[in-house]
Design a protein around this motif. Structure first.
Motif, short mmCIF file in Angstrom:
data_model
loop_
_atom_site.label_atom_id
_atom_site.label_comp_id
_atom_site.label_asym_id
_atom_site.label_seq_id
_atom_site.Cartn_x
_atom_site.Cartn_y
_atom_site.Cartn_z
N VAL A 1 -0.32 -10.73 1.90
CA VAL A 1 -1.03 -10.52 0.64
C VAL A 1 -2.46 -10.09 0.92
O VAL A 1 -2.99 -9.16 0.29
CB VAL A 1 -0.99 -11.79 -0.23
CG1 VAL A 1 -1.92 -11.65 -1.43
CG2 VAL A 1 0.44 -12.07 -0.70
N GLU A 2 -3.10 -10.74 1.88
CA GLU A 2 -4.48 -10.39 2.22
C GLU A 2 -4.57 -8.96 2.76
O GLU A 2 -5.56 -8.26 2.54
CB GLU A 2 -5.02 -11.38 3.25
CG GLU A 2 -5.25 -12.77 2.68
CD GLU A 2 -5.61 -13.79 3.75
OE1 GLU A 2 -5.64 -13.40 4.94
OE2 GLU A 2 -5.85 -14.95 3.39
N LYS A 3 -3.52 -8.54 3.45
CA LYS A 3 -3.49 -7.16 3.97
C LYS A 3 -3.03 -6.16 2.92
O LYS A 3 -2.90 -4.97 3.18
CB LYS A 3 -2.56 -7.09 5.19
CG LYS A 3 -3.08 -7.82 6.41
CD LYS A 3 -2.09 -7.73 7.55
CE LYS A 3 -2.61 -8.43 8.79
NZ LYS A 3 -3.79 -7.75 9.36
N ARG A 4 -2.75 -6.65 1.73
CA ARG A 4 -2.35 -5.83 0.60
C ARG A 4 -1.03 -5.08 0.83
O ARG A 4 -0.84 -3.96 0.39
CB ARG A 4 -3.47 -4.88 0.18
CG ARG A 4 -4.68 -5.63 -0.39
CD ARG A 4 -5.71 -4.69 -0.96
NE ARG A 4 -6.64 -4.22 0.05
CZ ARG A 4 -7.70 -3.44 -0.21
NH1 ARG A 4 -7.94 -3.05 -1.44
NH2 ARG A 4 -8.49 -3.06 0.77
N LEU A 5 -0.14 -5.72 1.58
CA LEU A 5 1.23 -5.25 1.70
C LEU A 5 2.11 -5.92 0.65
O LEU A 5 3.09 -5.34 0.18
CB LEU A 5 1.79 -5.53 3.09
CG LEU A 5 1.23 -4.66 4.23
CD1 LEU A 5 1.60 -5.25 5.59
CD2 LEU A 5 1.76 -3.23 4.11
N LEU A 6 1.78 -7.17 0.30
CA LEU A 6 2.50 -7.93 -0.71
C LEU A 6 1.55 -8.34 -1.82
O LEU A 6 0.32 -8.36 -1.62
CB LEU A 6 3.13 -9.19 -0.10
CG LEU A 6 4.20 -9.04 0.97
CD1 LEU A 6 4.58 -10.42 1.53
CD2 LEU A 6 5.43 -8.32 0.42
N VAL A 7 2.11 -8.66 -2.96
CA VAL A 7 1.33 -9.26 -4.05
C VAL A 7 2.10 -10.49 -4.53
O VAL A 7 3.33 -10.51 -4.56
CB VAL A 7 1.11 -8.28 -5.22
CG1 VAL A 7 0.22 -7.13 -4.81
CG2 VAL A 7 2.45 -7.75 -5.75
N TRP A 8 1.34 -11.53 -4.88
CA TRP A 8 1.98 -12.72 -5.42
C TRP A 8 2.55 -12.42 -6.80
O TRP A 8 1.97 -11.69 -7.58
CB TRP A 8 1.00 -13.87 -5.53
CG TRP A 8 0.51 -14.40 -4.23
CD1 TRP A 8 -0.77 -14.41 -3.77
CD2 TRP A 8 1.30 -15.02 -3.20
NE1 TRP A 8 -0.85 -14.97 -2.53
CE2 TRP A 8 0.42 -15.36 -2.14
CE3 TRP A 8 2.66 -15.29 -3.06
CZ2 TRP A 8 0.85 -15.97 -0.98
CZ3 TRP A 8 3.09 -15.91 -1.90
CH2 TRP A 8 2.19 -16.25 -0.87
N GLU A 9 3.69 -12.99 -7.04
CA GLU A 9 4.34 -12.82 -8.33
C GLU A 9 3.91 -13.96 -9.24
O GLU A 9 4.14 -15.13 -8.92
CB GLU A 9 5.85 -12.80 -8.17
CG GLU A 9 6.56 -12.28 -9.38
CD GLU A 9 7.98 -11.89 -9.02
OE1 GLU A 9 8.84 -12.76 -8.99
OE2 GLU A 9 8.20 -10.69 -8.76
N GLN A 10 3.29 -13.60 -10.34
CA GLN A 10 2.79 -14.61 -11.28
C GLN A 10 3.69 -14.63 -12.50
O GLN A 10 3.85 -13.61 -13.17
CB GLN A 10 1.35 -14.30 -11.69
CG GLN A 10 0.40 -14.25 -10.51
CD GLN A 10 -1.00 -13.86 -10.95
OE1 GLN A 10 -1.40 -14.16 -12.07
NE2 GLN A 10 -1.72 -13.18 -10.08
N PRO A 11 4.30 -15.75 -12.83
CA PRO A 11 5.17 -15.82 -14.00
C PRO A 11 4.45 -15.34 -15.24
O PRO A 11 3.30 -15.69 -15.49
CB PRO A 11 5.51 -17.31 -14.10
CG PRO A 11 5.32 -17.83 -12.70
CD PRO A 11 4.19 -17.03 -12.12
N GLY A 12 5.14 -14.47 -15.98
CA GLY A 12 4.56 -13.95 -17.22
C GLY A 12 3.71 -12.72 -17.03
O GLY A 12 3.38 -12.03 -17.99
N LEU A 13 3.33 -12.43 -15.75
CA LEU A 13 2.50 -11.25 -15.48
C LEU A 13 3.21 -10.27 -14.58
O LEU A 13 2.61 -9.34 -14.08
CB LEU A 13 1.17 -11.68 -14.84
CG LEU A 13 0.27 -12.58 -15.69
CD1 LEU A 13 -0.97 -12.95 -14.89
CD2 LEU A 13 -0.12 -11.87 -16.98
N GLU A 14 4.48 -10.50 -14.37
CA GLU A 14 5.23 -9.64 -13.45
C GLU A 14 5.29 -8.21 -13.97
O GLU A 14 5.48 -7.97 -15.15
CB GLU A 14 6.66 -10.19 -13.30
CG GLU A 14 7.50 -9.31 -12.35
CD GLU A 14 8.87 -9.91 -12.14
OE1 GLU A 14 9.03 -11.11 -12.38
OE2 GLU A 14 9.78 -9.17 -11.74
N ARG A 15 5.12 -7.27 -13.02
CA ARG A 15 5.18 -5.84 -13.37
C ARG A 15 6.21 -5.17 -12.49
O ARG A 15 6.18 -5.31 -11.27
CB ARG A 15 3.83 -5.18 -13.14
CG ARG A 15 3.85 -3.69 -13.46
CD ARG A 15 2.48 -3.10 -13.28
NE ARG A 15 2.50 -1.69 -13.60
CZ ARG A 15 1.42 -0.93 -13.59
NH1 ARG A 15 0.26 -1.45 -13.30
NH2 ARG A 15 1.50 0.35 -13.87
#
Length: 658
Positions: free
Chosen positions: A642-656
């Motif tokens: 995530v810090e390297k911006r390869l992944l993003v955390w999935e936030q319930p209700g804000l998923e895109r």
């Protein structure tokens, strides 16, 4: 596309160019001029169509472009369980990247044109550029460098057999059948279009020996003499437009120029046609008398631009014209052909175009817009009750040392200035006759930023000057000192282009035409020209510039590059969210990052900024393509990704959805 068979001219913007932000101005400008003269004009932005075709391309039946890496390739031992072996990294990247294009190419095109998608549009545009470069290189349409000019014929032959050549020739053949033009005209602003154009000329002449072909544009004006003297494929071109194209069509179609292949100048008498070519930029062209561009044949929704804008020109040539490396400025300066459009004419055109297109942002297409002239134009626009914004290329003029002048520019609508900073070393600037004070340049950037104007700056290296290495260090320090104020346009090697004072100086010192490119620094090799340094010194300068793309990156550029860490304390940018500490947290690949397997080993692959990571033990894949982990070590890996911006955390209700 303008309809109707029996046209006079098919005007084409050929591949390969990254000019897909809006219709390249030569097409709507020449369309308007030639239509006003009574000619029937058909336009084709073949470059834009090529980009679309590359992204949508699927492998031929029975061919797996994404076939697994062969066992004969030497594998590397994996440090993790599962596969036991993994293939060479570059092969993994190539295969996964190609599968991503096949699966998501259409979505990349859609996102590249969607200005509401934020960072996803930036990713999509860069992915598009990478895939087009990859296809052009694979098919022999990209210029390798360095290369002797005499090898262009070999490149044309090699580039005539791949998918790109087949696609381009078939597309143009269909257009020629539909519209039956009296002449096919290519507008060639960039060197990267030269080999593809000669390939298409060769293939079309084989199919249609009687087809008349004309070429024009800045690259033709620079390279015509050398091409006709050293490149056999130049014989497939009938007419070379060396001046302004607006008045050239009449002479080609209705003047003394005869159809068929024209012999080189040394083999024929100098007649009226050659006299028109010799006039070059001193051809009687009057900028203020030209009609406003005709954008009717173009749909702006098909173009990929983070700003909704249309192009327009306020000048031809450069009022300074003395920078020794600038062929465009030197040629206009030497011909005394520099012109500025009447502010009243420009304002009338701009207001009408803004109303017709529903666009209020203007990309001024000049190589160098005089800022006082820009003020006069913007005032004339305001006097007509319109409020437009302007983005220009300009010199870092002395007036920019005055904060009030910068504020005035911004208040009247100037929101972006792109400029050649080149180097912070004054002796080098003086040797190039740049006419720029390095200390003033820093002040100009600060003043424009304070006024609200975005600055995009270009830097160079590769100077035949004893202070070149010192200049590199000084320039890096300036960028790092003003990282929050500066924007980045390009970093390129200095080359000698024909028509420049630098080229003439080099010609007196050296023979043969050995071409240096900006491979690795700019799209499709960028600026191409004669070598100024020997090969080791050139490569040393290239490596300095490549280091600059990592070490000296302004904040605005750094924030859009996931492969770089954000500068501590940078304003206006934010780091990825901190890792959740709970087990079972889910992460998904960022748009433009593939989660894929090769030889049973799973990888995260960034197809835009080439990076890869192997999924370690403990990281689990879910059915919907997410990653999760229970083990603390595996969760730590997710956090790093995530810090390297390869992944993003999935936030319930804000998923895109991606």
């Amino acid at each position: 596309m303008t309809a109707g068979p029996g046209s006079d001219v098919l005007l084409v913007m050929p591949p390969v160019s990254e000019a897909v932000q809006f219709p390249y101005l030569s097409l709507p400008q020449l369309t308007a001029a030639w239509t006003a003269q009574g000619y029937r004009v058909v336009c084709s932005d073949l470059n834009l169509e090529y980009v679309t075709a590359v992204l949508r391309r699927q492998p031929a039946a029975g061919v797996r472009a994404d076939a697994p890496v062969g066992d004969r390739e030497r594998p590397e031992r994996s440090g993790h369980g599962g596969a036991g072996q993994r293939p060479v990294a570059k092969e993994v990247f190539r295969h996964v990247s190609e599968r991503y294009r096949q699966t998501h190419g259409r979505r990349l095109l859609e996102r590249s044109r969607d200005r509401t998608s934020g960072f996803d549009q930036e990713v999509a545009i860069r992915a598009m550029v990478r895939y087009v470069t990859q296809q052009a290189t694979q098919d022999g349409w990209a210029l390798p460098g360095p290369v002797p000019m005499s090898r262009l014929d070999d490149l044309v032959l090699a580039g005539s057999t791949g998918w790109s050549a087949h696609w381009g020739a078939e597309r143009l053949d269909a257009l020629l059948n539909e519209h039956r033009p009296r002449v096919l005209a290519f507008s060639i602003p960039f060197f990267s279009q030269l080999v593809p154009t000669l390939v298409l000329c060769r293939l079309l002449k084989q199919r249609r020996p009687g087809l008349r072909i004309a070429v024009g544009g800045p690259t033709v004006q620079m390279w015509e003499k050398t091409l006709r003297a050293e490149v056999a494929a130049a014989r497939f071109v009938d007419h070379w437009c060396l001046g302004h194209g607006e008045d050239r069509l009449r002479e080609i179609l209705d003047g003394p120029a005869a159809p068929g292949l024209r012999p080189p100048p040394s083999e024929r008498q100098r007649g009226p046609a050659r006299a028109a070519e010799a006039a070059g930029l001193s051809d009687g062209f009057v900028l203020s008398e030209q009609p406003m561009p005709d954008f009717g044949p173009f749909d702006f929704a098909d173009y990929s631009n983070q700003a909704h804008q249309f192009p327009y020109r306020l000048t031809v040539g450069c009022f300074w014209g003395k920078c020794t490396f600038c062929s465009y400025g030197n040629r206009y300066y030497d011909a005394r052909a520099f012109q500025q459009i009447s502010p009243e004419v420009a304002a009338t055109h701009l207001v009408a175009l803004a109303s017709r297109l529903g666009i209020t942002d203007v990309a001024v297409a000049d190589e160098n817009t005089g800022l006082r002239h820009l003020l006069r134009v913007m005032r004339a626009v305001r006097e007509r009750g319109a409020s437009l914004t302007f983005r220009v290329r300009a010199r870092l003029e002395p007036e920019l040392a005055d904060p009030e002048f910068c504020e005035q520019l911004y208040e009247l609508g100037c929101v972006q200035v792109s400029a050649g900073y080149e180097t912070a070393q004054q002796d080098i600037l003086d040797s190039l006759r740049k006419g720029q004070d390095s200390r003033h340049a820093e002040l100009a950037v600060r003043n424009m930023t304070a006024a609200g104007i975005t600055t995009n700056l270009s830097f160079m290296d590769g100077y035949a000057h004893p202070a070149a290495a010192e200049g590199h260090r000084d320039t890096v320090e300036v960028i790092q000192r003003h990282a929050e104020h500066m924007g980045l346009d390009t970093m390129q090697l200095l080359v000698a282009e024909p028509g420049s004072h630098l080229w003439e100086s080099r010609r007196r010192q050296s023979g043969g035409e050995y071409l240096i490119t900006n491979e690795g620094l700019a799209f499709a090799a960028g600026r191409v020209g004669g070598a100024l340094l020997d090969e080791p010194a050139t490569e040393e300068a290239r490596q300095r510039l490549l280091r600059m793309t990592v070490e000296a990156v302004p904040d605005a550029e750094r924030s859009t590059r996931p492969d770089l860490t954000l500068r501590p304390g940078a304003t206006g940018v934010s780091a990825p969210a901190a890792a959740p500490v709970t087990a079972g947290a889910r992460a998904r690949p960022r748009f433009g990052v593939a989660l894929d397997a090769v030889k049973a080993q799973w990888f995260l692959v960034d197809v835009v900024w080439p990076r890869m990571a192997v999924l370690p033990p403990g990281v689990e894949r879910t059915a919907d393509g997410r990653l999760t982990a229970e083990d603390p070590q595996a969760r730590s890996w997710l956090s790093r990704m995530v810090e390297k911006r390869l992944l993003v955390w999935e936030q319930p209700g804000l998923e895109r959805a991606t």
